[in-house]
Every structure is written in C-alpha cells, then in structure tokens.
Design an enzyme around this catalytic site. Structure first.
Site, mmCIF file in Angstrom:
data_model
loop_
_atom_site.group_PDB
_atom_site.id
_atom_site.type_symbol
_atom_site.label_atom_id
_atom_site.label_comp_id
_atom_site.label_asym_id
_atom_site.label_seq_id
_atom_site.Cartn_x
_atom_site.Cartn_y
_atom_site.Cartn_z
ATOM 1 C CB SER A 160 -4.339 -2.071 -5.607
ATOM 2 O OG SER A 160 -2.569 -1.477 -5.403
ATOM 3 C CE1 TYR A 173 -2.752 -6.058 -2.701
ATOM 4 C CE2 TYR A 173 -1.809 -5.114 -4.740
ATOM 5 C CZ TYR A 173 -2.765 -5.016 -3.508
ATOM 6 O OH TYR A 173 -3.517 -4.071 -2.542
#
Ligand SMILES: NC(=O)c1ccc[n+]([C@@H]2O[C@H](COP(=O)([O-])OP(=O)(O)OC[C@H]3O[C@@H](n4cnc5c(N)ncnc54)[C@H](OP(=O)(O)O)[C@@H]3O)[C@@H](O)[C@H]2O)c1
Length: 275
Positions: A160, A173
């Site tokens: 990501s 995350y």
C-alpha cells in the site's frame, strides 16, 4: 458493496496487455472474495489460468465460483483465514499436490484494524501483522522451494502507498505494509537470479470495502487523480508481473510525492500532518 465494474473509465476497458502469458498457469489469490482479489481471479480465469481463490466468507466465495466456473471450469475456492498460517501453508501444499505446481501467488488479503491512535492496543498491531505480513511471508515460504526447483514462478505482494508514505493515524496498517515491502525487496535479490519474480504493488486508492471504510474513519479523500478502479489495478498488475520491475505502482502522482518527501522532508511532513 459498490459494483466497481459499473464505473469503468474508457482506459479500463482496454484489452488485456498480457496476452496468453497466464494460459495454463496455476495461480493462487488470497483475499479473493471481494475487491481487487476477486477482480484478479476474474482476469486470471479469463486469461486461461487455473485459479484458486482464498478468503473467509463462504457465501462470497460461492458466488464468485458460480460466476467464474461457466468460463473457467477449473476455478476453485478454499475457505481459509490467512492469519492461520498452518492452514494457509497446508492449502498451498494441497494446491501444488493437486495441480502439480503453483506458478503465481498473489498475496492480496489484508485488514485495517481501524482503531484510533488513542484506543489502539498491541493486539490490534499483532493481528494486523498476522494478516498483512506473516500470512504473505508464510505463503511465500510455502511456494518458494517448488518455484526455485523449477526455476520459474511469480509472487505478487499487494502492499500500500500507506507503507511508503504513511498517513497520520495509529500506523498498524502502514507498518505492516512497510514490512511487506521490505520483505519483498529483500527476497527479490536472492530469488530473481533463480527465476522467481517478486513484486510489490502500490495500488493508490480503490473504492473497495477496505478503501471506503478507511475514508469513513477519517482518512483524507485522496487527490482527484489518485483513485483507480479494481479493473485497472488488476490489469496493471497482470501486465507487469513476471517482468523486471520489483515495484508495480499505479499512480505517478504518488511516485512524485515520494520524490518530494525525499527532497524536502520537513515541508513534506508539515503538509502531511494535516492531510
Ligand atoms: N482499497 C484501497 O484503496 C487499497 C489501497 C492500497 C492497498 N490496498 C490493498 O489492496 C489489497 C486488496 O484490498 P481491497 O481494497 O480489494 O479490499 P477488500 O475489497 O476489502 O477485500 C479484502 C479481501 O481480503 C480478505 N481478507 C481479509 N482478511 C482476511 C483473512 N484473515 N483471511 C483471508 N482473507 C481475508 C477479504 O475476504 P474475507 O472477508 O472473505 O476473508 C477480502 O476478500 C489489500 O492488500 C489492501 O491492503 C487497497
């Protein structure tokens, strides 16, 4: 969930740029029940691969199988929580035993704990790392020996942009994705010369359940040029996988932000604090 296919841009209707590359390949995709993972299954099955999709939600897996088996009779799903790495490795061993090999592994399943900085605990970090980092590591270690022995294979780790440009927040995350990116780069040095390609993917923003729930929790809406459809991200991944580039990035704007951060770190961090 939003039907991403209904919002196709003209660019995302272009024919696949990977031709016959995946015909006859055996592919495993984690996080296959929704979003990007489901689209990768559609595209790989459409390209003639034998695809096995893994996820937890049985109903969604059944629905995907019903959709894809008409054109891809070999398409299979396995209900599997990837944080159970013993079950994950067993599943990959079963696929290799049944199909003779795994040619392509896509580590796509991920979770974002969505807990605010004030409330996050160590367990939230551990579970996020179990799904987003240790599962891809375990899956890679399971398929790697066979790929090295055959001198051929591709592993795609969906990271990501949060892993390379972390946004303000608790960081579970982002840090799990940063770890996944580092793992991918480290292993690529050794595996590349043995014929095994490892890629790390930066998909920008996709309006999936994961993406929309991050917005719902206060993630700033990405710049107008950043959002991508799952169709265009899947197509970009499949066009680049197996090629020479470690990184598969879909947004030039975010690549430019990386350069800006490198050149003007204090300005970048001042601006980023409020964005
Ligand atoms: N959306 C974005 O803007 C964005 C941006 C950057 C990177 N990414 C990355 O892109 C990838 C795909 O995300 P997405 O946006 O397509 O998300 P999504 O639509 O929410 O799909 C996530 C998938 O992961 C599966 N999953 C979650 N936890 C799992 C577990 N413990 N075991 C097995 N499967 C699990 C879910 O299936 P079940 O619930 O059925 O298990 C689902 O199929 C992820 O790696 C994500 O981090 C997304």
């Amino acid at each position: 969930m939003a039907d991403h296919r209904s919002r196709l841009s003209p660019a995302s209707r272009r024919p696949a740029a990977y031709g016959e590359r995946y015909r006859g390949q055996v592919a495993v995709v984690t996080g296959a029940s929704a979003g990007l993972g489901a689209q990768l299954c559609r595209d790989l099955a459409g390209a003639g691969a034998t695809v096995v999709g893994l996820a937890r939600n049985r109903e969604r897996l059944h629905a995907l199988a019903a959709e894809l088996r008409a054109t891809s009779p070999g398409f299979a799903t396995v209900q599997c929580d990837v944080s159970d790495t013993v079950a994950l490795q067993r599943t990959l061993d079963d696929v290799a035993a049944a199909q003779g090999r795994v040619d392509l592994l896509v580590n796509n399943a991920a979770q974002d704990p969505g807990v605010r900085l004030a409330d996050i605990g160590e367990d939230d970090f551990r579970h996020t790392f179990d799904v987003n980092f240790f599962a891809p590591v375990a899956a890679t270690l399971a398929v790697m020996p066979g790929m090295v022995e055959r001198g051929h294979g591709t592993i795609v780790n969906i990271s990501s942009d949060g892993g390379r440009l972390p946004s303000p927040g608790p960081g579970a995350y982002s840090s799990s994705k940063a770890a996944l990116s580092a793992f991918s780069e480290s292993t690529s040095f050794r595996l590349g010369p043995k014929g095994v390609s490892i890629h790390v993917v930066y998909p920008a923003f996709m309006a999936t359940e994961l993406g929309l729930s991050a917005l719902g929790r206060g993630l700033r809406r990405p710049p107008r040029m950043t959002p991508r459809s799952v169709e265009s991200v899947s197509r970009r991944i499949l066009a680049r996988a197996g090629g020479p580039s470690l990184e598969i990035s879909v947004s030039g704007l975010i690549d430019a932000a990386m350069v800006f951060r490198q050149v003007m770190p204090r300005t970048y961090h001042r601006l980023r604090r409020n964005w």
